[in-house]
Design an enzyme around this catalytic site. Structure first.
Site, short mmCIF file in Angstrom:
data_model
loop_
_atom_site.label_atom_id
_atom_site.label_comp_id
_atom_site.label_asym_id
_atom_site.label_seq_id
_atom_site.Cartn_x
_atom_site.Cartn_y
_atom_site.Cartn_z
N ASP A 30 0.86 -1.19 0.00
CA ASP A 30 0.00 0.00 0.00
C ASP A 30 0.90 1.24 0.00
O ASP A 30 1.79 1.37 0.84
CB ASP A 30 -0.88 -0.07 1.27
N ASP A 50 2.67 4.99 -5.67
CA ASP A 50 1.88 6.21 -5.47
C ASP A 50 2.67 7.42 -5.94
O ASP A 50 3.48 7.97 -5.21
CB ASP A 50 1.50 6.33 -3.99
N GLU A 82 -2.12 5.70 -8.63
CA GLU A 82 -3.06 6.66 -8.03
C GLU A 82 -3.05 7.96 -8.80
O GLU A 82 -2.00 8.48 -9.17
CB GLU A 82 -2.71 6.92 -6.55
N HIS A 130 -8.00 9.95 4.09
CA HIS A 130 -7.18 9.11 4.97
C HIS A 130 -7.38 9.52 6.43
O HIS A 130 -7.69 10.67 6.71
CB HIS A 130 -5.70 9.26 4.62
N GLY A 131 -7.18 8.55 7.34
CA GLY A 131 -7.16 8.87 8.76
C GLY A 131 -8.53 8.83 9.42
O GLY A 131 -9.55 8.61 8.76
N ASN A 149 -10.06 0.15 0.60
CA ASN A 149 -8.97 0.07 1.57
C ASN A 149 -9.43 0.46 2.96
O ASN A 149 -10.07 1.51 3.13
CB ASN A 149 -7.86 1.04 1.17
ZN LIG Z 1 -4.34 5.24 0.93
#
Ligand SMILES: [Zn+2]
Length: 379
Positions: free
Chosen positions: A98, A120, A150, A194-195, A271
């Protein structure tokens, strides 16, 4: 054979219109638990290690400073565990990197036993992103390993990936990117983050997904679409954490109904990392809330870190004194194996719910199995 590239797993999700979860791991106990719950539910599995998760599992406790050597060691530890528990599994399993940031990391992970990688380059300009991604595709496809790229920028913070604001993926650029790089899967930006702090009442822009899918279909492109930053942040676990003295500030996830609509619109891979962190760190705090654990000699360091870091939800922050077990699964006494069971139960609690919600339960036999060398000849 059951450890295969990610492509056949995502092809099945695309063909039969269900969502395939991709779940992040940070210890051997998490890997074992993730495989067990997919087997229990007859679901194909994508297990993924973020770049810094590899550093951590290479023994780098301050994983944000991981060197390539740490990552290489960790990739081998993760690869060994996935092949050990997965090689004779009854469900197909892909081991995916990832957010790989460089070709060196991609190579280290493939050497360690990864069957799929993400490169990425989303922070680069369009041309530079394509160039980096093309190089990764060239190296990986020659070995039958699938590649995710991405395009577009997700807001939020997670490991080394962070951005203050998001830029939605331009569908026309997405088509050009996939055609010119040959990636098997593309992570897009359409409103996820994210997060653990995603803002209240998130609405995803499903029309971005639909537009990209339609363009792909009309152009004969078969790449799968990936949704990053898709944790649901379950309310009940936040409540548990609060009751256990963990002072977490505002945390909000993506409503599961939004994710299911995104799957209907054409997202295949979802994800999830934060939800697992929340459940595992809740289990760790709960584990020590029983009196007798407090006197365990081998777990004293874990308890100390939990008490010291009240606002942390990343389990890696608490496990620096039991790294042998994190890296290899070794259990030197009963207390360590009890701890690993609690960690594994946190993984299973989240994965069981999401595998069912996403729709991949019972789908294992739909995947058309191909070995890495068969995939290499397909490319
Ligand atoms: Zn990610």
């Amino acid at each position: 054979m059951p450890v295969i590239s990610m492509k056949p797993i995502l092809d099945a999700a695309d063909s039969y219109c269900y969502g395939q979860g991709a779940f992040n791991v940070n210890s051997v106990s998490q890997i074992r638990a993730a495989i067990e719950i997919h087997e229990l539910l007859h679901s194909p599995a994508i297990i993924q290690g973020a770049e810094l998760a590899n550093g951590f599992m290479g023994g780098r406790v301050d994983f944000k400073n991981s060197s390539l050597e740490d990552i290489r060691r960790g990739a081998k530890n993760i690869g060994d565990a996935v092949w050990k528990y997965g090689e004779y599994s009854k469900v197909p399993i892909a081991l995916h990197l990832d957010h790989g940031s460089s070709l060196d990391v991609v190579k280290a992970c493939i050497d360690g036993g990864y069957t799929s990688v993400m490169i990425d380059g989303s922070a680069l300009g369009f041309e530079d992103n394509m160039e980096l991604t093309r190089e990764a595709v060239r190296f990986a496809h020659a070995r039958g390993v699938s590649v995710e790229g991405e395009l577009g920028i997700l807001a939020g913070v997670e490991d080394h990936v962070h951005s203050g604001s998001s830029t939605y993926t331009n569908p026309i650029s997405a088509l050009e990117f996939v055609q010119k790089t040959g990636v098997d899967a593309l992570a897009i930006s359409y409103g996820t983050m994210h997060g653990p702090v995603k803002g209240k009442d998130v609405k995803l822009r499903k029309e971005v997904v639909i537009a990209i899918r339609e363009l792909f279909r009309h152009s004969g492109v078969s790449a799968s679409l990936v949704s990053h930053g898709s944790s649901t942040v379950p309310r009940y676990i936040l409540e548990d954490l609060k009751n256990l003295g963990c002072s977490l500030s505002s945390a909000e996830g993506i409503p599961i109904s939004e994710i299911k609509e995104a799957i209907r619109a054409g997202i295949s891979k979802i994800n999830v990392d934060t939800d697992i962190r929340l459940a595992v760190s809740r289990n760790l705090r709960e584990f020590f809330s029983e009196g007798r654990r407090r006197s365990s000699a081998s777990l004293g360091g874990v308890l100390g870190s939990l008490e010291e870091k009240k606002d942390q939800i990343d389990p890696r922050q608490f496990l620096s004194t039991v790294m042998d077990s994190v890296m290899t699964g070794m259990e030197s006494d009963g207390d360590i194996s009890d701890l690993n069971n609690e960690i594994g139960n946190g993984v299973k609690e989240i994965l069981a719910q999401l595998i069912v919600e996403f729709g991949s339960a019972g789908r294992a036999s739909l995947v058309r199995m191909k070995s890495l060398s068969e995939m290499a000849s397909v490319y």
